[in-house]
Design an enzyme around this catalytic site. Structure first.
Site, mmCIF file in Angstrom:
data_model
loop_
_atom_site.group_PDB
_atom_site.id
_atom_site.type_symbol
_atom_site.label_atom_id
_atom_site.label_comp_id
_atom_site.label_asym_id
_atom_site.label_seq_id
_atom_site.Cartn_x
_atom_site.Cartn_y
_atom_site.Cartn_z
ATOM 1 N N TYR A 167 -0.214 2.010 -38.531
ATOM 2 C CA TYR A 167 -0.759 1.198 -39.507
ATOM 3 C C TYR A 167 -1.900 1.746 -40.529
ATOM 4 O O TYR A 167 -1.775 1.514 -41.700
ATOM 5 C CB TYR A 167 -1.777 0.217 -38.572
ATOM 6 C CG TYR A 167 -2.526 -0.868 -39.210
ATOM 7 C CD1 TYR A 167 -1.886 -1.724 -40.064
ATOM 8 C CD2 TYR A 167 -3.956 -0.795 -39.312
ATOM 9 C CE1 TYR A 167 -2.732 -2.741 -40.865
ATOM 10 C CE2 TYR A 167 -4.799 -1.542 -40.136
ATOM 11 C CZ TYR A 167 -4.025 -2.583 -40.853
ATOM 12 O OH TYR A 167 -4.814 -3.582 -41.396
ATOM 13 N N LYS A 171 -1.300 1.417 -44.619
ATOM 14 C CA LYS A 171 -2.419 0.887 -45.278
ATOM 15 C C LYS A 171 -2.958 1.988 -46.334
ATOM 16 O O LYS A 171 -3.185 1.447 -47.703
ATOM 17 C CB LYS A 171 -3.576 0.339 -44.467
ATOM 18 C CG LYS A 171 -2.921 -0.964 -43.679
ATOM 19 C CD LYS A 171 -2.494 -1.913 -44.345
ATOM 20 C CE LYS A 171 -3.645 -2.781 -45.189
ATOM 21 N NZ LYS A 171 -3.156 -4.051 -46.022
#
Length: 357
Positions: A167, A171
């Site tokens: 994640y 990002k």
């Protein structure tokens, strides 16, 4: 603009570049998601016209119908290049909130597509449509973290290590697309909220923390993390939308708590037994493996994964000073009141059958 100065609000109808033929509408991606829905609510409360992208006809149950009825909905997604181009026509600004938040390996490919490729598509469409103002919702995860105690600010450089989550990686790469957009003429900011708390669909994203507490999750850790209320993040996003600050990033973080403190407040909010099993690094490794094994037979999503266990052990604090300097009237709601209010709403939603326990 010097970030020690207070931003000068811009009128939606009189945005920075005054693009001819454009209206005062703001496009929100991820409009039916947890944060996106609250951003919409905040925009509507300020009488700003909203167009929002959704992937299906379903709407978030945790936002009032009277608010959602004021939104112009477009069925598309961030991987639909043509749909994005059409959705931006007639808009002067974009708040890009669409993303997948997950610490499960099975979601890695989806995060690559939505978080990175999707952001690239949104940035390209914004440039092609001469969008005047662009607000990208990122995450403190994109700043990176280490195993040592540290206070992170906006100046931290990205460092990847063996514990970097997928994640966080997606990002970070999504942010690179936004910085590239800024270099190509986009006007806007990047916002890095910490873990977002509030009332939403507790089967997804950080809302699952409430579900776990409701179900009597027994584990706790002494790891430290930043937390912030969803309504605070939505308010900051719209405040920044209406400012003239550009090519800056801002951490949005109410307070830094141990996970033990967080889970104890949630348990008490539901009238449940507080966590009583300390997840040391060694026990944490065992716990997430047992969770994974259990769900091989029972199905569903494990409460613990290798990545989430590591995050829960890390001691990372986040400095929120930069945002408060440029928005001196902005105040964070206390985490205690956010958790109490959210627990009450979750319990009411369960009793009404809006969400399953």
């Amino acid at each position: 603009m010097n970030t020690n100065e207070q931003p000068t609000p811009l009128s939606p109808a009189g945005s920075a570049n005054q693009n001819s033929g454009q209206s005062s509408k703001v496009l929100v991606t991820g409009g039916t998601g947890f944060l996106g829905a609250y951003i919409i609510e905040n925009l509507v409360s300020r009488n700003i016209e909203v167009r929002a992208i959704r992937r299906s006809s379903s709407l978030p149950f945790f936002i009032s119908a009277s608010v959602l009825q004021k939104v112009e909905w477009v069925e598309s997604d961030v991987l639909d290049v043509v749909g994005l181009d059409e959705a931006m026509q007639g808009c002067y600004a974009v708040i890009h909130a669409a993303a997948i938040v997950s610490f499960h390996a099975a979601d890695s490919q989806a995060m690559e597509q939505v978080n990175i490729e999707g952001t690239r598509n949104v940035v390209n469409a914004a440039i092609e449509n001469n969008i005047d103002r662009f607000v990208h919702i990122s995450s403190v995860a994109a700043l990176g973290r280490t195993t040592s105690d540290e206070m992170i600010s906006e100046t931290k450089s990205w460092e990847e290590n063996k514990n970097t989550t997928q994640y966080a990686r997606t990002k970070h790469h999504a942010e690179l697309e936004v910085w590239r957009g800024f270099s190509e003429g986009l006007n806007g900011v990047i916002l890095n909220p910490s873990t977002i708390l509030g009332f939403g669909n507790w089967h997804t994203s950080s809302c699952a923390l409430f579900k776990n507490a409701y179900k009597g999750f027994p584990w706790y850790s002494e790891g430290i993390n930043g937390f912030v209320g969803v309504e605070d993040v939505a308010r900051a996003a719209v405040d920044m939308l209406l400012s003239d600050i550009t090519e800056k990033r801002f951490i949005i973080n109410s307070d830094n708590w141990t996970f033990r403190k967080l889970l104890e407040h949630m348990a008490k909010g539901f009238g449940k037994k507080t966590p009583h099993l300390k997840a040391t690094p060694m026990l944490g490794e065992l716990a997430w493996r047992l969770e994974g094994l259990k769900h091989l037979f029972t199905g569903g999503t494990p409460l613990l994964t290798r990545e989430s266990t590591w995050v829960a052990q890390a001691k990372t604090s986040f400095n929120n000073g930069a945002l408060l300097q440029v928005l001196p009237s902005f105040q964070y709601n206390p985490l205690e009141s956010i958790i109490k209010k959210s627990c009450e709403k979750y319990q009411e939603a369960v009793s009404k059958g809006e969400i399953s326990a």
